[in-house]
Each structure stands twice: as structure tokens, then as C-alpha cells.
Design an enzyme around this catalytic site. Structure first.
Site, PDB file in Angstrom:
ATOM      1  N   ASP A  21       0.854  -1.175   0.000  1.00  0.00           N
ATOM      2  CA  ASP A  21       0.000   0.000   0.000  1.00  0.00           C
ATOM      3  C   ASP A  21       0.901   1.238   0.000  1.00  0.00           C
ATOM      4  OD1 ASP A  21      -2.446   1.558   0.439  1.00  0.00           O
ATOM      5  OD2 ASP A  21      -1.696   1.815   2.478  1.00  0.00           O
ATOM      6  N   ASP A  23      -0.295   5.124   0.966  1.00  0.00           N
ATOM      7  CA  ASP A  23      -0.578   6.093   2.030  1.00  0.00           C
ATOM      8  C   ASP A  23      -0.630   5.410   3.389  1.00  0.00           C
ATOM      9  OD1 ASP A  23      -0.968   8.557   0.463  1.00  0.00           O
ATOM     10  OD2 ASP A  23      -2.631   7.460  -0.413  1.00  0.00           O
TER      11      ASP A  23
END
Length: 225
Positions: A21, A23
Site C-alpha cells: 500500500d 498512504d
């Protein structure tokens, strides 16, 4: 790569590929996220603090659908386009998660992909602002029909890399992202405080206390602690 303190639930995980991922996992973009979503919340008469509890991990239109369930999806999609443009233009305070530069260097020649709810422009803006290299393979909002917590993005990332879901380890910070990884049949390294409550396979406060080793078997060993 090595560093200081961390909390883990297991001392080592092995994988053949890593799905990352962005953020909250590689990039700390919380300041930008909060500015943009607080503005949206005030424009729609919602409590910003309640809005911020559900924004992480999902695409914007999916968050809006949770917060305003009776609103037509077409309006959510329209607002999402505006939100993406605002977030792309707002990179003030966007910095790497501690340990992310060394981690990305350690996995540079190993199978890995970015799997993010951001679109191409936003992922470019935030990875550039954080001075992190963009993985050669990335799955963005443009590539999927469903937002996390749906597993589509992670399954596509694994397939593009050429690995089975069970051979992948996901790095995630959000509830929606961890749910997506589990739905895909993958193990999870939770990063940061939001992830800890989800009881991932391993948990780290950031990416500093983590060692990456390429094994002769072709596997990747992730050592914690």
C-alpha cells in the site's frame, strides 16, 4: 536494513512477492488527506472527526458512499474527481514513513508491486514528494472496478507479478486495506497505529526495525525485531 523499536506479532514471515500500500504504509500523507477531507466534510455538513475515521484505505467515492449512503453514486464519482485533483495538488507535509527509503532500496530487485487506492497522478505526486522510487508494477484506481476492502487490487497485483495469493505478503496500514488483503488470501504486515487493532500477522510501528533477506530458494524473508 535494521533500526530501532517496533511491535510485532511474529518474528519472521516468508513470501515470494510483496504487495505495498502507499498512504500510511510507505508515505505519510495524513496532513494532506485531513486538509482535503475536512473541507469536504464541512461542505456537506458532516463532522470532520467522524469523516476522518473512515477515509483511510478506500477510494474517495467509496468513502463518500459510506458517509452519504442515500446519495446517487454519480455524485460520489464527481466529488471523487475533484478530491483527487485537490489531493494531487496538495503535497505539503507529505513525507516518507520512517524506514521507507531503506526498505524500498532493500526490495528493489525483489518481486514487489504498489497496490494503492490513489490514481496514477496522485501516486506519482506523493511518491515523488516523499522521494521514494515508484515500483515498476503498480495497481492504481484506474485498474480496478472495486475499492478496498474488495480484494481485486491485491489479486491483480499478485497476478501481474505472476504469483499465487498465498505466496504474497501485503504491507498495509488501514482497516479497509487489511480486510482486502485477507479477502485475497494473503498474509499482512500491519504498519502504524491504525493497523494494530486489526491483529495482522505482524505489526510494526514503522519500517525501521525490519530486515529483508533474499533466500536461495527464491523466497523473501522478512525479519522483525
Amino acid at each position: 536494513m535494521t533500526a530501532t523499536a517496533s511491535t510485532t506479532t511474529t518474528s519472521v514471515l516468508t513470501a515470494r512477492a510483496l504487495l505495498l500500500d502507499m498512504d500510511g504504509t510507505l508515505v505519510n500523507s495524513d496532513a494532506s488527506v485531513e486538509r482535503c477531507w475536512r473541507l469536504w466534510a464541512s461542505e456537506h455538513g458532516l463532522d470532520p472527526e467522524e469523516v476522518l475515521k473512515v477515509v483511510h484505505g478506500r477510494q474517495g467515492y467509496a468513502t463518500m458512499a459510506v458517509l452519504l449512503p442515500d446519495r446517487p453514486m454519480e455524485q460520489n464519482y464527481a466529488d471523487n474527481r475533484v478530491m483527487l485533483a485537490q489531493e494531487t495538488a496538495d503535497t505539503e507535509g507529505v513525507v516518507p514513513i520512517p524506514g521507507a527509503p531503506a526498505f524500498m532500496s532493500a526490495i528493489a530487485e525483489l518481486p514487489h508491486a504498489l497496490v494503492t487506492s490513489a490514481d496514477v497522478a496522485l501516486s506519482d505526486a506523493r511518491m515523488t514528494a516523499a522521494a521514494l522510487p515508484m515500483p515498476k508494477i503498480r495497481v492504481t484506481a484506474e485498474n480496478v472496478s472495486a475499492s478496498k476492502p474488495h480484494p481485486e487490487g491485491f489479486l491483480l497485483g499478485a497476478a501481474t507479478l505472476g504469483f499465487a495469493p498465498e505466496d504474497c505478503v501485503v504491507f498495509e496500514d488501514s482497516e479497509a486495506g487489511i480486510e482486502a488483503a485477507r479477502a485475497a488470501g494473503m498474509r499482512v504486515v500491519g504498519v502504524g497505529p491504525r493497523a494494530k487493532a486489526m491483529s495482522p500477522d505482524a505489526h510494526v510501528e514503522d519500517l525501521t526495525r525490519l530486515r529483508v533477506e533474499a533466500l536461495p530458494t527464491g523466497e523473501i524473508a522478512l525479519r522483525f525485531g
